[in-house]
Design a protein around this motif. Structure first.
Motif, PDB file in Angstrom:
ATOM      1  N   GLU A  74      -3.118   9.578   5.519  1.00  0.00           N
ATOM      2  CA  GLU A  74      -3.170   9.210   4.232  1.00  0.00           C
ATOM      3  C   GLU A  74      -3.747  10.228   3.296  1.00  0.00           C
ATOM      4  O   GLU A  74      -3.175  10.433   2.243  1.00  0.00           O
ATOM      5  CB  GLU A  74      -4.119   8.005   4.121  1.00  0.00           C
ATOM      6  CG  GLU A  74      -3.611   6.734   4.726  1.00  0.00           C
ATOM      7  CD  GLU A  74      -2.288   6.219   4.046  1.00  0.00           C
ATOM      8  OE1 GLU A  74      -1.972   6.401   2.924  1.00  0.00           O
ATOM      9  OE2 GLU A  74      -1.757   5.387   4.794  1.00  0.00           O
ATOM     10  N   ARG A  77      -0.807  12.611   2.815  1.00  0.00           N
ATOM     11  CA  ARG A  77       0.256  12.092   1.937  1.00  0.00           C
ATOM     12  C   ARG A  77      -0.131  12.244   0.454  1.00  0.00           C
ATOM     13  O   ARG A  77       0.503  12.184  -0.342  1.00  0.00           O
ATOM     14  CB  ARG A  77       0.332  10.488   2.356  1.00  0.00           C
ATOM     15  CG  ARG A  77       1.682   9.738   1.452  1.00  0.00           C
ATOM     16  CD  ARG A  77       2.090   8.762   2.244  1.00  0.00           C
ATOM     17  NE  ARG A  77       0.848   7.391   2.388  1.00  0.00           N
ATOM     18  CZ  ARG A  77       0.743   6.857   1.089  1.00  0.00           C
ATOM     19  NH1 ARG A  77       1.497   6.929   0.274  1.00  0.00           N
ATOM     20  NH2 ARG A  77      -0.289   5.929   1.348  1.00  0.00           N
ATOM     21  N   ASP A 112      -0.657   0.442   0.490  1.00  0.00           N
ATOM     22  CA  ASP A 112      -1.349   0.626   1.740  1.00  0.00           C
ATOM     23  C   ASP A 112      -2.750   1.266   1.714  1.00  0.00           C
ATOM     24  O   ASP A 112      -3.613   0.727   1.951  1.00  0.00           O
ATOM     25  CB  ASP A 112      -0.709   1.327   2.752  1.00  0.00           C
ATOM     26  CG  ASP A 112       0.400   0.865   3.246  1.00  0.00           C
ATOM     27  OD1 ASP A 112       0.663  -0.449   2.974  1.00  0.00           O
ATOM     28  OD2 ASP A 112       1.279   1.442   4.069  1.00  0.00           O
ATOM     29  N   LEU A 113      -3.024   2.193   0.492  1.00  0.00           N
ATOM     30  CA  LEU A 113      -4.061   2.655   0.040  1.00  0.00           C
ATOM     31  C   LEU A 113      -5.198   1.806  -0.236  1.00  0.00           C
ATOM     32  O   LEU A 113      -6.693   1.666   0.154  1.00  0.00           O
ATOM     33  CB  LEU A 113      -4.177   3.965  -0.751  1.00  0.00           C
ATOM     34  CG  LEU A 113      -3.594   5.081  -0.201  1.00  0.00           C
ATOM     35  CD1 LEU A 113      -3.462   6.318  -1.094  1.00  0.00           C
ATOM     36  CD2 LEU A 113      -4.590   5.788   0.986  1.00  0.00           C
TER      37      LEU A 113
END
Length: 211
Positions: A74, A77, A112-113
């Motif tokens: 993450e 990303r 999602d974070l």
């Protein structure tokens, strides 16, 4: 009827390994978000991913290891380090900090974070490994900002005695606002976020002579 093609012997290709790892992380993330960290098991993840336990354990030795790797992916990303880079040749402290803050807050309050952040917030008291993964993410942010502050100090000719402490204040200032918005659980407009970021960065920079 043609016979089934046999899997070639030997080590899998690098691209196959990367595909398997990516699939495992993607499936694990969905399981954690859907069921929570505590309620998810490696057996569930193996079944959902359609792989063997051997395949999973050869890459990720535990649920903690799997979650930490998800967090690292993450972070990659987000690619927040590039946000600090100036449009011209020289770094600009105020604009760099504002760009970083807006980028991180925007992405961490969606998708999602946001789900991962809520998971950490709700379960870290039971699972210290979640808090440790969050701390690792925060340390990376502090290091990035500290290096940026040092670079700007050299360019601007304004010494900074302790850039790590200033970076820590900045990162935890963002985390505090983010935690508050998660608690309120309302959609944050871009203009509201940007106004808060502008005020906060200006307040921090007002004390630059004491850095």
């Amino acid at each position: 009827m043609l016979p089934k093609a046999r899997r070639p012997l030997g080590r899998p290709k690098l691209e196959d390994v990367a595909t398997i790892d990516s699939k495992l992380l993607s499936v694990a993330l969905k399981e954690f978000i859907a069921h929570g960290y505590g309620a998810s098991s490696l057996n569930q993840i193996v079944k959902a991913a359609g792989v063997s336990k051997t395949t999973l354990y050869s890459r990720f030795s535990s649920k903690e290891h799997l979650f930490r790797e998800i967090m690292r992916e993450e972070i990659k990303r987000l690619d927040a380090a590039t946000i600090l880079k100036p449009r011209g040749n020289l770094p600009e402290l105020k604009e760099g900090l504002k760009a970083y803050a807006n980028h991180m807050l925007e992405l961490n309050l969606q998708g999602d974070l946001l789900a991962v952040n809520r998971l950490i917030s709700s379960e870290s008291h039971r699972f210290p490994e979640l808090a440790a993964a969050a701390a690792e993410r925060a340390e990376l942010g502090i290091k990035r900002i500290s290096n940026f502050i040092q670079e700007c100090a050299l360019v601007d000719g304004i010494p900074c005695k302790d850039s790590a402490s200033v970076a820590e204040v900045f990162i935890f200032m963002l985390r505090g606002w983010h935690a508050n918005e998660m608690t309120i659980n309302q959609k944050v407009s871009a203009s509201r976020r940007e106004k808060w970021v502008s005020r906060s960065v200006n307040t921090l920079l007002a004390a630059r002579a004491d850095w």
